[in-house]
Design a protein around this motif. Structure first.
Motif, PDB file in Angstrom:
ATOM      1  N   UNK A 175      -5.229  -6.499   1.112  1.00  0.00           N
ATOM      2  CA  UNK A 175      -3.993  -6.266   1.842  1.00  0.00           C
ATOM      3  C   UNK A 175      -2.771  -6.326   0.944  1.00  0.00           C
ATOM      4  N   UNK A 176      -2.804  -7.243  -0.020  1.00  0.00           N
ATOM      5  CA  UNK A 176      -1.685  -7.355  -0.962  1.00  0.00           C
ATOM      6  C   UNK A 176      -1.554  -6.084  -1.797  1.00  0.00           C
ATOM      7  N   UNK A 177      -2.680  -5.544  -2.238  1.00  0.00           N
ATOM      8  CA  UNK A 177      -2.654  -4.300  -3.010  1.00  0.00           C
ATOM      9  C   UNK A 177      -2.108  -3.152  -2.171  1.00  0.00           C
ATOM     10  N   UNK A 223       1.633  -3.501  -1.926  1.00  0.00           N
ATOM     11  CA  UNK A 223       2.296  -3.119  -3.175  1.00  0.00           C
ATOM     12  C   UNK A 223       2.441  -1.607  -3.284  1.00  0.00           C
ATOM     13  N   UNK A 224       1.517  -0.886  -2.685  1.00  0.00           N
ATOM     14  CA  UNK A 224       1.564   0.584  -2.715  1.00  0.00           C
ATOM     15  C   UNK A 224       2.339   1.162  -1.534  1.00  0.00           C
ATOM     16  N   UNK A 225       2.994   0.286  -0.753  1.00  0.00           N
ATOM     17  CA  UNK A 225       3.798   0.703   0.394  1.00  0.00           C
ATOM     18  C   UNK A 225       2.979   1.483   1.420  1.00  0.00           C
ATOM     19  N   UNK A 265      -4.986  -9.200   6.423  1.00  0.00           N
ATOM     20  CA  UNK A 265      -4.527 -10.238   5.515  1.00  0.00           C
ATOM     21  C   UNK A 265      -3.043 -10.516   5.678  1.00  0.00           C
ATOM     22  N   UNK A 266      -2.661 -11.773   5.432  1.00  0.00           N
ATOM     23  CA  UNK A 266      -1.269 -12.170   5.678  1.00  0.00           C
ATOM     24  C   UNK A 266      -0.292 -11.521   4.708  1.00  0.00           C
ATOM     25  N   UNK A 267      -0.768 -11.055   3.529  1.00  0.00           N
ATOM     26  CA  UNK A 267       0.148 -10.436   2.574  1.00  0.00           C
ATOM     27  C   UNK A 267       0.462  -8.985   2.944  1.00  0.00           C
ATOM     28  N   UNK A 268      -0.248  -8.447   3.916  1.00  0.00           N
ATOM     29  CA  UNK A 268       0.018  -7.083   4.370  1.00  0.00           C
ATOM     30  C   UNK A 268       1.111  -7.063   5.430  1.00  0.00           C
ATOM     31  N   UNK A 269       1.112  -8.069   6.315  1.00  0.00           N
ATOM     32  CA  UNK A 269       2.090  -8.056   7.412  1.00  0.00           C
ATOM     33  C   UNK A 269       2.699  -9.423   7.701  1.00  0.00           C
ATOM     34  N   UNK A 277      -2.807  -0.234  11.453  1.00  0.00           N
ATOM     35  CA  UNK A 277      -1.654   0.483  10.897  1.00  0.00           C
ATOM     36  C   UNK A 277      -0.382  -0.302  11.169  1.00  0.00           C
ATOM     37  N   UNK A 278       0.657   0.042  10.416  1.00  0.00           N
ATOM     38  CA  UNK A 278       1.982  -0.551  10.612  1.00  0.00           C
ATOM     39  C   UNK A 278       2.896   0.450  11.295  1.00  0.00           C
TER      40      UNK A 278
END
Length: 403
Positions: free
Chosen positions: A74-76, A79-81, A252-256, A91-92
């Motif tokens: 999720x972090x990766x 980072x790639x927006x 993952x928490x780093x995604x959202x 999805x966001x």
């Protein structure tokens, strides 16, 4: 040249060592669940496919440090927006909230499902009223927007067609999508960021809307002084950065990020009996609202966690149970109602318990009895069906089929 091949051999050895180590750790992690599945398995040839499927689930669900990999992935993506994960499973939207979605060309056909509601109504005692309560989808019309390229699943349009079919059959409906943006709750706070459920304050607002609707159906108002539907008469305890919902557990928490959570319960005196049963598990609790209808375990877990037992949303009514019976001992002469529901309705039903005498809850996924038979043989004033737009599928309507 010798050094070149030596480096290759060392690299290969280290790679194999990592694979072996990870494999051993995975075996240790999943050994217990696999052993349990095998011990309870039916080894008949016809059940082999199901057994293999269960073992595959055990292995996939017990990968060593599974959520560490989820967070790294999720972090990766962040980072790639990127605005999607796992082939658009999560999805966001433009605000950063997570959604479940899929590629669709239009609304889903639901006439067979609305016919099952009509069959349920025909099966009820003549004195028992029937109402369908449509809870809102996280994609809030007039507010939510997806970035370009993100698919839309037409959940709201599917719900529109479903409600239209019910109205044609003369079935009473409450559409809680209406008035949502005028509820007084900021649109960004209607739903959790990392979970598909509405926030507890939104569920409380929906409780008030439902009471208003019922007051138009009965001679005696459920809350004539608007005391029980006034949030000022409830404790609101905020918990900061404590909740990672079902969508967040996939991304993952780093995604959202994570979510805050508000625990809402009455300030006034209450006295309940609460019974639930799912499979072989059953229990009875008695006491105040917060003692009988709430479980504090999810809130006692420190910080946001991926552990399903720490899902904050299921603080209310111990989550999704096969069957639940709530008795409000302070209102012995109130309405007796049944809810056939999915998870979205759980906190709303919890608050409704303050103005009625008894509530039965059935979750079609976990209840093994005959729902129509239960509804017709139980002393009830009102039956509610409340399945949210994303759950308008056969699994949630296992009754009234013409097949």
């Amino acid at each position: 040249m010798h050094n070149f091949f030596a480096k290759k051999r060392i690299t290969a050895f280290l790679f194999i060592l990592v694979l072996v180590t990870f494999s051993v750790l995975n075996i240790i992690q999943s050994f217990g669940p696999i052993q349990k599945t095998l011990a309870s398995a039916d080894y008949h040839y016809s059940e082999a496919k199901e057994l293999i499927h269960e073992l595959d689930d055990d292995i996939n669900e017990h990968v060593f440090d599974k959520f560490g990999f989820v967070e790294a992935y999720g972090y990766m993506q962040s980072l790639m927006w990127k605005n999607e994960e796992d082939n658009f499973e999560v999805v966001k939207d433009m605000e950063g909230k997570l959604h479940y979605t899929y590629f669709a060309t239009g609304p889903t056909y639901t006439k067979d499902l609305s016919d099952r509601i009509a069959a349920l109504g025909a099966h009820l005692d003549s004195k028992t009223k029937l109402t369908y309560v449509m809870t809102p989808d996280k994609y809030v019309r007039g507010y939510t927007q997806f970035p370009e390229g993100i698919p839309y699943n037409y959940n709201n349009e599917t719900a529109d067609g479903f409600l239209a079919n019910l109205k044609q059959d003369g079935i009473d409906t409450v559409d809680l999508r209406e008035g949502l943006l005028e509820s007084g709750i900021p649109a960004k706070d209607l739903f959790f960021t990392t979970d598909h459920h509405w926030k507890i304050k939104t569920a409380f607002w929906a409780f008030g809307q439902l009471v208003n609707h019922l007051d138009g159906m009965y001679d005696k108002p459920l809350d004539p002084d608007h005391y029980f539907t006034d949030l000022n008469n409830y404790n609101v305890v905020p918990y900061q950065d404590i909740f990672i919902g079902s969508q967040g557990r996939k991304a993952g928490k780093y995604f959202a990020g994570d979510d805050d959570f508000d625990l809402i319960y009455p300030k006034f005196k209450t006295d309940y009996s609460f019974y639930f049963k799912t499979g072989e598990t059953e229990a009875t609790l008695n006491g105040r609202f917060e003692d009988a209808l709430l479980t504090t375990h999810p809130l006692n877990v420190q910080g946001a966690t991926y552990d399903l037992t720490a899902d904050k949303y299921f603080t209310y009514l111990y989550g999704n149970q096969g069957i639940v019976h709530v008795v409000n001992k302070d209102k012995p002469n109130g309405l007796k109602v049944l809810f056939i529901k999915d998870s979205l309705a759980v906190p709303m039903i919890s608050f409704l318990s303050t103005v009625v005498s008894e509530i039965y809850l059935i979750d079609p996924r976990y209840y093994t009895g005959d729902i129509m038979d239960f509804a017709s043989k139980t002393d009830l004033d009102h039956v509610f069906v409340s399945i949210s737009p994303q759950d308008l599928v056969d699994e949630f309507f296992p009754y009234g089929s013409k097949d």
